[in-house]
Scaffold this motif. Structure first.
Motif: not given
Lengths: 207, 353
Positions: A61-76, A152-165
């Motif tokens: 599942s995923s949310v973002h606030d225009g600056k940062t994207l958060a991605l939550k992943v759960s797996w066995q 089960k692992w539950h992980l939230v990975m976050t990344r700044q929105l945007g583009v770049g090289k």
């Protein structure tokens, strides 16, 4: 999959934060990488008839606030302490045009990967132009927080929105594609010996 | 394929198991972070389990050209040197504290079965077997790496792990049939003998060969007809690869050990050597019998007063000639040559400065 726009992504940094229960999760089917595509004969020989990549699916599942994207992943698949290789999860996104996910990038269609391992709190940023050709990736503002519950692992990975090289573009209102890979350390999974999400999953960031 | 191949010959008739080579390598290369357990050079007593324990049964290499599955040695199998309670013994302030391993850390060390050997008195036997990475012509490690992080240098055939490309997958550790690759947990990469390539590049021979007081090791190019390696391997044909059946074409060769005759129950010498031929054949292949024969015959010729280039080579009266084109002194090469200075006289102030 939608990345729902929220007020503040900082409430979503923890994988056990209650706010995640309101965000719809998508089941991503996983399967082991084909043995025939392992780059060397040694790997193909030594993993022949040895099961790997047994994770059935990921819950994403995923949310973002225009600056940062958060991605939550759960797996066995939580490995016991002291395994030679760590549990790991990688999230890949195309930088430009997407190549077939199974190829892990092509020279003219590179992909950008953020990789988490259970043994390192700092994510790796990886640029990949093909199987066996991954290299140090671009600097990105990204982070991760992990928790384990009942194997089960539950992980939230976050990344700044945007583009770049060499950075996979993440822009609100736009779509991109995302792919996943999981390694189960206790089974000595590393390199191409992993489960992967077969094909790209569409990820649309709410405007 | 490499243009030239740098190679080593070890004369097992001269190795006394002093481990100077082991320490030379350890002091030069493996004192760094995460390298404590790494022994790029080992010297084991044979017959014996070696380092890692039982390495000869851990698979890897090639059979009929096909990559063979190998075992990745565990930390225990490599062996851990014991940590002793030196602080307590020397500075603890108590009398008669015995020197003991700390925290029960007394499992098998890397060279656990040193000097045990085999056979029954009066026919007990063993010899020392020094080993380094063989910088094989067909390296199983290079073939196994999915990232092509291992390369064999064009100009001299030295096999090197690129520490920047390595991700510590350790397929190389499994694939190497000689089990000469170690894992650095701190850096997350695999490491192994580099044939002292920074020295070789400057014309200085490897630390292990240069430090050896027994004049055991010859270093040179395998195909240089003027050099000691070519002469021992190709001309006189008395230097053999170890376990050629592993299929990797190693470039470290051994002059097999001669041994005294076995004694019968009356103490009379028989015509069988103390070290069984079958054992040497299992290590070096069937040619070892012919090699030992030639060595004995050559010694008899010299005993009769004849000349022998083969024995002159092996005796190595001129030490520096053992290293072919790599005879430079480490002091004379590199950017910061060591300067010899006259030390300050020690004043009698007592204690250590």
């Amino acid at each position: 999959m939608d990345s729902r726009r929220v007020k503040n992504s900082s409430s979503y940094l923890s994988p056990v934060a209650g706010v995640w229960s309101a965000i719809e999760a998508v089941e991503v089917r996983m399967m082991p990488t084909p043995l025939g595509m392992q780059p060397t004969e040694y790997i193909r020989q030594s993993w022949n008839n040895k099961p790997y990549g047994s994770v059935d699916s990921l819950s994403v599942s995923s949310v973002h606030d225009g600056k940062t994207l958060a991605l939550k992943v759960s797996w066995q698949g939580v490995s016991p302490e002291g395994s030679d290789f760590p549990d790991a999860l990688a999230v890949a996104m195309p930088i430009g045009e997407s190549p077939p996910l199974a190829l892990m990038g092509m020279p003219d269609k590179p992909i950008h990967i953020l990789r988490w391992t259970a043994s390192n709190p700092i994510l790796s940023s990886i640029l990949s132009k093909g199987i066996g050709l991954s290299d140090h990736g671009p600097s990105v503002v990204a982070g991760a927080e992990a928790a384990k519950q009942n194997g089960k692992w539950h992980l939230v990975m976050t990344r700044q929105l945007g583009v770049g090289k060499n950075i996979a573009p993440l822009v609100e209102g736009k779509s991109t594609e995302v792919g996943f890979a999981v390694w189960y350390g206790a089974n000595e999974e590393r390199a191409g010996i992993k489960a992967f999400s077969v094909d790209w999953l569409n990820l649309t960031l709410d405007a | 394929m490499s243009d030239k191949q740098v190679a080593m010959v070890m004369d097992l008739n001269k190795c006394i198991g002093c481990q100077t080579c082991t320490v030379a390598c350890k002091r030069l290369w493996t004192r760094r972070e995460g390298m404590r357990h790494q022994w790029w050079n080992t010297v084991n007593s044979q017959p014996g389990t070696g380092t890692p324990h039982g390495w000869e049964n851990m698979g890897g290499g090639f059979k009929d050209g096909i990559a063979q599955v190998g075992h990745r040695p565990t930390v225990d199998e490599y062996g851990k040197a014991w940590e002793f309670n030196y602080q307590e013994v020397f500075y603890g302030g108590k009398d008669h504290v015995p020197l003991t391993p700390v925290d029960g850390d007394a499992d098998k060390g890397p060279n656990w079965d040193e000097d045990i050997g085999a056979g029954e008195y009066p026919n007990g036997y063993y010899f020392y077997l020094p080993r380094i990475c063989n910088h094989c012509t067909k390296p199983a490690c290079l073939a196994a790496c999915p990232r092509k992080a291992i390369d064999k240098r064009e100009n001299d055939g030295i096999v090197l792990i690129d520490e920047d490309r390595c991700r510590g997958y350790r397929f190389c550790q499994e694939a190497c049939p000689y089990k000469k690759i170690y894992y650095n947990e701190t850096l997350g990469i695999s490491q192994k003998c580099i044939f002292c390539f920074p020295r070789i590049d400057e014309g200085v021979t490897t630390a292990c060969s240069r430090q050896c007081p027994g004049r055991v090791r010859f270093v040179g190019y395998l195909d240089d007809p003027e050099g000691p390696i070519y002469k021992l391997v190709h001309e006189h044909k008395i230097a053999l690869p170890l376990h050629p059946e592993y299929g990797t074409q190693p470039n470290v060769f051994y002059v097999p050990p001669m041994s005294p005759p076995t004694l019968d129950e009356n103490g009379i010498a028989t015509d069988k050597p103390r070290i069984p031929i079958e054992y040497l054949v299992s290590l070096f292949g069937s040619e070892v019998e012919g090699v030992l024969d030639r060595l004995h015959k050559e010694r008899e010729r010299v005993a009769r007063g004849e000349k022998s280039e083969m024995l002159d080579l092996l005796i190595s009266r001129k030490w520096i000639e053992m290293f072919g084109p790599f005879g430079k002194h480490p002091r004379d090469v590199g950017g910061n040559p060591v300067q010899m200075v006259t030390p300050e006289p020690i004043t009698d102030k007592g204690g250590v400065a």
